[in-house]
Design a protein around this motif. Structure first.
Motif, PDB file in Angstrom:
ATOM      1  N   PHE A   1      40.487  51.169  41.263  1.00 50.89           N
ATOM      2  CA  PHE A   1      40.863  50.177  42.265  1.00 50.89           C
ATOM      3  C   PHE A   1      39.866  50.167  43.417  1.00 50.89           C
ATOM      4  O   PHE A   1      39.557  49.114  43.965  1.00 50.89           O
TER       5      PHE A   1
ATOM      6  N   PHE B   1      33.938  43.661  45.183  1.00 54.14           N
ATOM      7  CA  PHE B   1      34.128  42.412  45.927  1.00 54.14           C
ATOM      8  C   PHE B   1      33.572  42.514  47.335  1.00 54.14           C
ATOM      9  O   PHE B   1      33.743  41.607  48.144  1.00 54.14           O
TER      10      PHE B   1
ATOM     11  N   MET C   1      33.104  40.883  38.444  1.00 58.18           N
ATOM     12  CA  MET C   1      33.294  41.901  37.405  1.00 58.18           C
ATOM     13  C   MET C   1      34.681  41.774  36.786  1.00 58.18           C
ATOM     14  O   MET C   1      35.677  41.668  37.483  1.00 58.18           O
TER      15      MET C   1
ATOM     16  N   PHE D   1      36.866  43.996  34.133  1.00 59.50           N
ATOM     17  CA  PHE D   1      36.815  45.246  33.387  1.00 59.50           C
ATOM     18  C   PHE D   1      37.743  45.198  32.189  1.00 59.50           C
ATOM     19  O   PHE D   1      38.561  44.305  32.052  1.00 59.50           O
TER      20      PHE D   1
ATOM     21  N   SER E   1      42.456  45.462  36.008  1.00 60.06           N
ATOM     22  CA  SER E   1      42.336  46.250  37.223  1.00 60.06           C
ATOM     23  C   SER E   1      42.854  45.477  38.418  1.00 60.06           C
ATOM     24  O   SER E   1      42.363  45.610  39.512  1.00 60.06           O
TER      25      SER E   1
ATOM     26  N   GLY F   1      39.015  38.661  46.691  1.00 60.41           N
ATOM     27  CA  GLY F   1      37.567  38.593  46.869  1.00 60.41           C
ATOM     28  C   GLY F   1      37.176  37.627  47.976  1.00 60.41           C
ATOM     29  O   GLY F   1      36.265  37.883  48.762  1.00 60.41           O
TER      30      GLY F   1
ATOM     31  N   ARG G   1      40.309  35.948  39.431  1.00 64.48           N
ATOM     32  CA  ARG G   1      39.885  36.669  40.633  1.00 64.48           C
ATOM     33  C   ARG G   1      38.360  36.798  40.665  1.00 64.48           C
ATOM     34  O   ARG G   1      37.732  36.675  41.717  1.00 64.48           O
ATOM     35  N   ALA G   2      37.779  37.056  39.482  1.00 68.78           N
ATOM     36  CA  ALA G   2      36.330  37.226  39.433  1.00 68.78           C
ATOM     37  C   ALA G   2      35.607  35.902  39.683  1.00 68.78           C
ATOM     38  O   ALA G   2      34.587  35.853  40.370  1.00 68.78           O
TER      39      ALA G   2
END
Lengths: 274, 190
Positions: free
Chosen positions: A171, A178, B1, B3, B7, B21, B68-69
């Motif tokens: 995490f 980010f 990113m 993964f 995550s 972000g 999100r990425a």
């Protein structure tokens, strides 16, 4: 607009009713039965003077003492004295503990410095500090608060540290990828991940610090539940001693329940454990 | 990113995760969430904005992860075996959805995978790596047109590419296996 939509999102958890939790479950029924049986035996042993009733009191005598204490209002100054010391001391201990825990978790060198001191104050019985604290702060409220802080800080700090350490690497990695700043990482990753641990620390600390307050009041005080208990003991008023213990037990359970609620509030995200 | 393991922060809802972000870049929360909302819609998660990751299926978590990425509008998107934990059917579905999302954003994606068909189906260019030490052993240009329906996986062209890559990996795997046996003779003597 987004705020108003929120309550719809979580699955509906049935609200528990007190009646249900008290009498509905097998566990509660047996628990209550256990208490009732022990109280009945206690009362019987006392009534028949199998053991001198002055030594062991009896449930009815304790109930009478309770009614008397509340009716005359004699309990309130004592309760207030104990609670105010505990609340102030525990608030300081919690703040200090969380701060030390977070700093230790983030800064290796800080941890090395803090570790030995935390362990030392943990291993040394806190109550051994009493004579010194009285020398330093006199026999007033201050020394009791300091004792509570000494006792409580360790539990909160150690558990907070465990929480920060457990803030899983992945995490943190996500946060960093980010471009989150360190303060943002603290607020959005480390703290939320540590909450369950911090609450555990608060739970452990709260129990120990209540003990500390009571002992401090035993040693030197003219007010408070500890004072009331030790004075009643000296006068062989066992019913009042038992009443004081009961109040402390209820207090402890109340604190534990409050912390449990806070925990659930913060833990809305935790998937239900089956 | 993106993964392999989902995550997402388990303590935030899908929406806040997706907005994370953007907030890191200094965007105001309200605006970040508005934009996150659109991205969640794009990956097919509208209606699940306020669910915590623990309340989503693994496939949905990966969609949110992807959203999100993409939200921060990166130059290159790095996806490290994002579908490895999914069952075969969901994986196929996610592959074709990824292509759909890609068609809308046209981002360069570096996608790491062990699945040969996944590599061919998604890419314009497949770089085959050897195991220990990781060297490039082939650079395959995938000439399949777009958009690519899932049926393309059963075309002759697709099969030919698969065979070529598998052939190289096979010799690679075999060679590795043999060299390991030489180092560890006890493994064979048993």
């Amino acid at each position: 607009m987004t705020e108003s939509a929120r309550p719809l999102s979580l699955p509906n958890v049935p609200r528990h009713s007190w009646r249900r939790t008290l009498l509905g479950s097998e566990r509660a029924r047996y628990g209550i039965a256990g208490v009732v049986v022990i109280l009945a035996i206690w009362e019987a042993v006392s009534r028949t003077e199998t053991v001198k009733s002055v030594l062991i009191s009896s449930p009815s005598a304790v109930a009478a003492a309770a009614i008397d204490e509340f009716a005359t209002g004699a309990i309130w100054p004592n309760l207030e004295a104990t609670l105010s010391v505990w609340v102030i001391g525990f608030a300081i201990a919690s703040t200090l503990g969380i701060a030390i825990g977070l700093l230790s978790g983030r800064f290796r060198r800080f941890r090395y410095v803090a570790d030995s001191w935390l362990n030392a104050t943990n291993v040394a019985p806190d109550l051994a500090f009493v004579p010194i604290l009285i020398l330093w702060f006199g026999i007033g409220v201050t020394f009791k608060i300091v004792l509570v802080v000494l006792t409580g800080t360790f539990y909160v700090a150690v558990n907070t540290l465990a929480g920060v350490k457990s803030a899983e690497g992945r995490f943190l990695r996500v946060g960093r990828s980010f471009g989150a700043s360190e303060t943002r990482l603290l607020r959005t990753v480390i703290l939320p991940g540590s909450i369950p641990y911090i609450i555990t620390g608060l739970r452990q600390g709260s129990a120990r610090t209540i003990v500390a307050v009571i002992v401090a009041e035993f040693v030197s005080s003219n007010q408070g539940l500890g004072f009331m208990i030790s004075l009643s003991g000296a006068y062989l008023d066992t019913a009042k001693v038992m009443f004081g213990i009961a109040i402390l037990a209820i207090l402890g359970m109340l604190v534990s329940e409050i912390l449990g609620r806070i925990e659930r509030r913060f833990d809305a995200w935790r998937p239900p454990v089956h | 990113m993106v993964f392999e393991e989902a995550s997402l922060f388990p303590w935030y809802t899908a929406l806040r995760n997706c907005a994370y972000g953007l907030e890191c870049q200094g965007m105001d929360r309200r605006e970040a969430e508005k934009r996150a909302q659109r991205l969640l819609e794009m990956v097919g998660l509208s209606g699940f904005e306020h669910h915590y990751p623990g309340e989503l299926s693994v496939g949905m978590q990966q969609r949110a992860n992807l959203a999100r990425a993409i939200a921060v509008d990166p130059e290159v998107l790095l996806m490290d075996e994002p579908f490895a934990a999914l069952d075969a059917q969901t994986r196929e579905l996610m592959q074709s959805e990824l292509l759909g999302i890609w068609a809308q954003t046209k981002k360069t994606v570096v996608f790491i995978t062990h699945q040969i068909d996944e590599a061919i189906y998604l890419s314009d260019r497949v770089i085959v790596m050897s195991a220990r030490p990781g060297r490039i052993i082939d650079d395959v240009t995938v000439g399949l047109g777009r958009p690519r329906p899932l049926e393309i996986k059963r075309s002759r062209e697709f099969a030919a590419l698969e065979e070529r890559i598998w052939g190289q990996l096979f010799t690679e795997v075999k060679r590795n296996d043999e060299s390991e046996r030489e180092i560890l003779p006890s493994a064979t003597s048993r």
